[in-house]
Design a protein around this motif. Structure first.
Motif: not given
Ligand code: AMP
Length: 434
Positions: A115, A124, A260, A283
């Motif tokens: 991302r 990250y 979400r 999270a």
């Molecule tokens: P999400 O789909 O954004 O909810 O991402 C699922 C999980 O991935 C989150 O709960 C974080 O633990 C991890 N995550 C999301 N974005 C990042 C990021 N930029 N760096 C590290 N971990 C991430």
């Protein structure tokens, strides 16, 4: 300053961190197969449209964070690195006709996501997820199965007291009326909205609900609540899910502001936080139901649910909790040393025999004095030193147990068996689980 550094927002996973991550990956893979989720991998990049359609144009992930690659073909195809695994997995489900398999199709993926976000602690540009998807089951029992699997993962890797937040965000039947009411509520308080939230209001009012802006947190406390606007089918689904979670003894906290970041979620939405975590970067996992996604990506209408757990953040949480660090996977059981510094071929040959027998062995390849070699062996925390000397001519070596402080002559032919036996009996019950 070195000339080259890892790109901003990325980091090298040096052996300690990589070992910690590999331990999580091993637990993840073992749990996935125990629960009947088969491994899958998809390309690290996809046509950008897979994400735009599958995640939604008006989400942060697509609008701001998509890692777009410059097109290289005459067809002008546009690609992007995957920001999350679900869209790619569902694309594969449709492409390979998995709807003709017995449903649900249960899949697991462990790998890096990308991302293009502003890097900060725990956020990250390249990070790792453990992801599972159950495609083709409307739930709610499978929703509970997935949440229980996530909960078990945290417990097995040693996260103390993970907290599951749970919500239902309705479906296309009941959500539109709620969103209209929510937007009206925010418009009535437009003077209190920060500029960014005011823009978002017109495109995706739901996103304002989980804003971490202090002004918004206060305002949101009095915003209308989705769970009071669910249609009968969504309410029954939510009730069913909670009954299943209760039957499994899974604790959760209801959070009506949990929405979400992705457009395609319906009904079940959940996130997991380490206990006492404050702040939006914390999270350690999240997931939800996406019954419209298969159709959006060109398949028949098919329900689905999944989660993505953030392995990088889980490693950080374990460190912060002072959990024991992962064992060094390259720690030798035996180090082969010798009285003749120059006899590197002999030492290497004995180490090779041990390695061939499946034992972790290192041999001292530098032409150093025996004393120095033995010092290095204990620094490696090896259980044994195998000392090669003149007796090798008679097919014998000395086996020194560095932990017990004992030593005996062993025939080279018996060495591997003897080392394996003594190591297993000594470390019985204390060996780290794979
Ligand atoms: P999400 O789909 O954004 O909810 O991402 C699922 C999980 O991935 C989150 O709960 C974080 O633990 C991890 N995550 C999301 N974005 C990042 C990021 N930029 N760096 C590290 N971990 C991430």
């Amino acid at each position: 300053m070195p000339t080259f550094r890892a790109p901003r927002g990325t980091r090298d996973l040096l052996p300690a961190e990589r070992s910690a991550m590999l331990r999580l990956e091993a637990v993840a893979a073992a749990l996935a197969s125990r629960y009947g989720y088969r491994p899958i991998e998809t390309p690290l990049f996809e046509q950008t449209a897979v994400f735009e359609r599958g995640i939604g144009d008006a989400t942060d992930i697509v609008e701001k964070e998509l890692f777009r690659l410059a097109p290289r073909t005459d067809e002008g195809e546009a690609w992007a690195l995957r920001p999350e695994p679900t869209a790619g997995i569902v694309r594969a489900y449709v492409q390979h006709g998995m709807q003709t398999l017995p449903q649900p199709v249960k899949l697991a993926l462990i790998g890096p996501m990308f991302r293009y976000d502003r890097p900060q602690a725990g956020r990250y540009r390249e990070f790792w997820q453990f992801d599972v998807e159950a495609i083709g089951d409307p739930g709610p029992a499978v929703d509970a199965e997935i949440i229980e699997l996530a909960d078990r993962f945290y417990r097995e890797v040693g996260v103390a007291d993970p907290e599951v937040l749970l919500n239902s965000i309705g479906d296309p039947v009941c959500r539109p009326a709620y969103v209209t009411e929510l937007a009206a509520f925010y418009r009535a308080h437009a003077d209190r909205l920060p500029p960014l939230e005011r823009q978002r209001l017109e495109r995706n009012p739901l996103r304002l609900l989980d804003s971490k802006e202090p002004a918004m947190v206060e305002l949101n406390a009095s915003a209308p609540v989705i769970t009071e606007h669910l249609c009968d089918a969504c309410a029954a689904h939510f009730e069913g899910l909670r009954a299943h979670l209760d039957a499994l003894g899974i604790r959760y906290r209801l959070d009506s502001r949990l929405v979400r970041g992705l457009d395609y979620y319906i009904r079940t939405a959940f996130e997991v936080y380490p206990r006492d975590a404050a702040g939006q970067q914390s999270a350690i996992g999240g997931g939800g139901r996406y019954d419209g996604l298969v159709e959006l990506l060109g398949g028949r209408p098919t329900p689905g649910i999944g989660f993505g757990l953030g392995l990088d953040r889980i490693v950080r949480v374990l460190e912060a909790q002072g959990a024991p660090t992962a064992p060094d996977p390259a720690a030798p059981v035996a180090v082969v040393v010798g009285a003749d510094p120059a006899a590197t071929a002999e030492r290497l040959r004995v180490a090779t025999i041990l390695r061939g027998a499946g034992l972790a062995a290192r041999s001292e390849l530098a032409p150093r004095k025996l004393g120095k070699q033995l010092e290095a062996a204990s620094r490696d925390h090896a259980h044994f030193a195998v000392i090669v000397g003149d007796e090798l001519g008679n097919g014998q070596v000395q086996l020194r147990d560095l932990e017990a402080g004992t030593q005996k002559a062993v025939a080279l032919d018996d060495l591997a068996r003897e080392v394996a036996r003594a190591h297993a009996s000594h470390h019985h019950g204390t060996a780290p689980s794979p």
